[in-house]
Write an enzyme that holds these catalytic residues in place. Sequence first.
Site, PDB file in Angstrom:
ATOM      1  N   GLY A 130      -9.972 -48.314  54.008  1.00  0.00           N
ATOM      2  CA  GLY A 130     -11.296 -48.931  53.970  1.00  0.00           C
ATOM      3  C   GLY A 130     -11.393 -49.975  52.886  1.00  0.00           C
ATOM      4  O   GLY A 130     -10.393 -50.616  52.528  1.00  0.00           O
ATOM      5  N   ARG A 133     -11.253 -52.850  47.496  1.00  0.00           N
ATOM      6  CA  ARG A 133     -11.705 -53.632  46.337  1.00  0.00           C
ATOM      7  C   ARG A 133     -12.935 -54.465  46.676  1.00  0.00           C
ATOM      8  O   ARG A 133     -13.236 -55.438  45.986  1.00  0.00           O
ATOM      9  CB  ARG A 133     -10.587 -54.543  45.838  1.00  0.00           C
ATOM     10  CG  ARG A 133     -10.038 -55.454  46.911  1.00  0.00           C
ATOM     11  CD  ARG A 133      -8.899 -56.282  46.397  1.00  0.00           C
ATOM     12  NE  ARG A 133      -8.331 -57.065  47.490  1.00  0.00           N
ATOM     13  CZ  ARG A 133      -7.845 -58.284  47.346  1.00  0.00           C
ATOM     14  NH1 ARG A 133      -7.866 -58.868  46.171  1.00  0.00           N
ATOM     15  NH2 ARG A 133      -7.324 -58.918  48.369  1.00  0.00           N
ATOM     16  N   ARG A 230     -19.455 -62.490  48.254  1.00  0.00           N
ATOM     17  CA  ARG A 230     -19.591 -63.028  49.609  1.00  0.00           C
ATOM     18  C   ARG A 230     -20.830 -62.414  50.248  1.00  0.00           C
ATOM     19  O   ARG A 230     -21.210 -61.275  49.950  1.00  0.00           O
ATOM     20  CB  ARG A 230     -18.337 -62.759  50.433  1.00  0.00           C
ATOM     21  CG  ARG A 230     -17.914 -61.309  50.552  1.00  0.00           C
ATOM     22  CD  ARG A 230     -16.561 -61.217  51.239  1.00  0.00           C
ATOM     23  NE  ARG A 230     -16.146 -59.837  51.453  1.00  0.00           N
ATOM     24  CZ  ARG A 230     -14.939 -59.492  51.898  1.00  0.00           C
ATOM     25  NH1 ARG A 230     -14.047 -60.425  52.178  1.00  0.00           N
ATOM     26  NH2 ARG A 230     -14.622 -58.225  52.082  1.00  0.00           N
ATOM     27  N   ASP A 317      -9.854 -54.587  61.450  1.00  0.00           N
ATOM     28  CA  ASP A 317     -10.647 -54.417  60.232  1.00  0.00           C
ATOM     29  C   ASP A 317     -11.011 -55.759  59.611  1.00  0.00           C
ATOM     30  O   ASP A 317     -11.872 -55.821  58.732  1.00  0.00           O
ATOM     31  CB  ASP A 317      -9.900 -53.539  59.214  1.00  0.00           C
ATOM     32  CG  ASP A 317      -8.588 -54.160  58.778  1.00  0.00           C
ATOM     33  OD1 ASP A 317      -7.766 -54.470  59.650  1.00  0.00           O
ATOM     34  OD2 ASP A 317      -8.375 -54.331  57.568  1.00  0.00           O
TER      35      ASP A 317
END
Length: 588
Positions: A130, A133, A230, A317
Amino acid sequence: MTKTSTIFSINDLAAYADYSFLTKLNADPQSSDYGDDHNPRQVFSGHFVPVKPTPLPEPEYIAHSESLFNELNFDKSLATNDDFIKMFSGDLFQVPEPIKKAGWATGYALSIYGTEYTQQCPFRTGNGYGDGRAISIFETVIDNKRWEMQLKGAGRTPYCSGADGRAVLRSSVREFLAQEHMHALGVPTSRSLSLYVSKQERVDRPWYTEGSLSADPDIMVSNPVAISTRVAPSFLRVGQLELFARRVRQQEHADALKELSMIVDHLIEREYSQEIDLQIPTAEKVIKLAEAFRERLSSLVTHWLRVGFCQGNFNSDNCAAGGYTLDYGPFGFQEVFDPVFQPWTGGGQHFSFLNQPNAAERNFTSFCSALEPLIKDDEAALEKLENIRQSFLGLIEQKCQIMWASKLGMDDYDSPLFVSLIELMVDSSADYNMLFRELCSLPTDVSDIEKALYKPAVDKLADRWNEWLARWHQAIAESPLEKSALEKNDLPGDEVSTSELSTKQGLNKSFISERMKRVNPKFTWREWQIVPAYQQASEGEYDLVRKLQQILTSPYDEQSEDITNEGYRLRPQEFIYAGGVSHYSCSS
């Protein structure tokens, strides 16, 4: 709708906090409410794990997105405000309520080109894969639009696989500038908010010695650590839906089906609320969601091809379920044209430039498969879903044909003409974006496009180019738009004089040229220009990063003579095969 007031401070921002992900989905029951969860471990259920970011020591401002600040009604002074810098460099200890003092990380499955893998997870179960970072820290609704803000490089999470959870300045500069550039190109993307670097903390990463031609990094390099923020409507990925579908199929816990249903509904609410009513029956929601994602994903990859972008690692992903570009890791932009361009040394042709529609189709298949458990007893709905899945490649082919025609100033796709162009581009080692921009001037001789070719066009190659240019001009002349413009008179029955015809032809060619310039950028990402920017930034000099940001956010415009001479040219010979420029390992 009342417009959001200008936001001058973190206190102002706090008034717009709205954490839908945390309030509508489930936390991992084994997690801590306080977010002190930084060691690798398996996560068996729940949609997220609360995690406190690890702040950058002594953060320093590098850049922020002027366009996103404007959209968010952030005052420009906010980027260098001490409290803002603390929050968006990972320090949530003193943020005002209701901003939370912990963020959240999410798990997801990993499918590579349509095949799910679990052995990449440190526990070889898939339960430890998952956000290693990336930590989301804030959700807000501003001017009726929801945004999620995520720190990249904010330290360890339960998914960190034993790594440090940090992002180095090199990759942070690349991601910040790439998101700015892609948005300016008109390509759906996550957005850049801010970029901060630590003046104290450094980490070692493998990279290339200067001038190295090695395929793989050949030296350990000390790098400053940085955090880029982001922003997107959500960071939901195809891999997340896959994870919850896998838990259902393997009956991993009693609430597995419920949690799959919850995250699908949340995806619809976050990304597709304008297209899909959450109150309709489940089967109908699933079908509409598959149709909507098919439309977005096929358009996205068509845009990638239009601007010469290669994702490099288009696993499920890395595929945003909202249909925009996400995870700027081993990406690159075409310079010397290669149909199988792949900048990442750890990738392969399955993720190469012209194979991206096929890679997208594999991710779309994974997406549809993840929805199946919700309609497993409805044969009619399953059949509809399968038909939607099978239609993906046909749809993206249609969109690509329209796109290729538009890049050539044509209304209709001409397959033989386009295939001939691709062959010439390969044989001439053409610069992808420069060539299409030069074609915007409607050249008639190869000498007019030589500046976009790495290999001189002489003898037979020159003849082939001139023959192709003549065929192209003829195709434009016979297009419906061109013919209707030339045949139309001011008054019925009037004849068009030779001078009037010449004027109309000139006006129409000018229109075609301008139309082509709107889809063929002049200034594009050139890795050999980005390298000095992050190298100088590592020494505390940020002017080049900011200069490139200004250039890359006006990609279709004619810019100054100095900028044109610097940025609109072929890659220098010394960088053609250089490690870290023509190819690189996954940025970290």
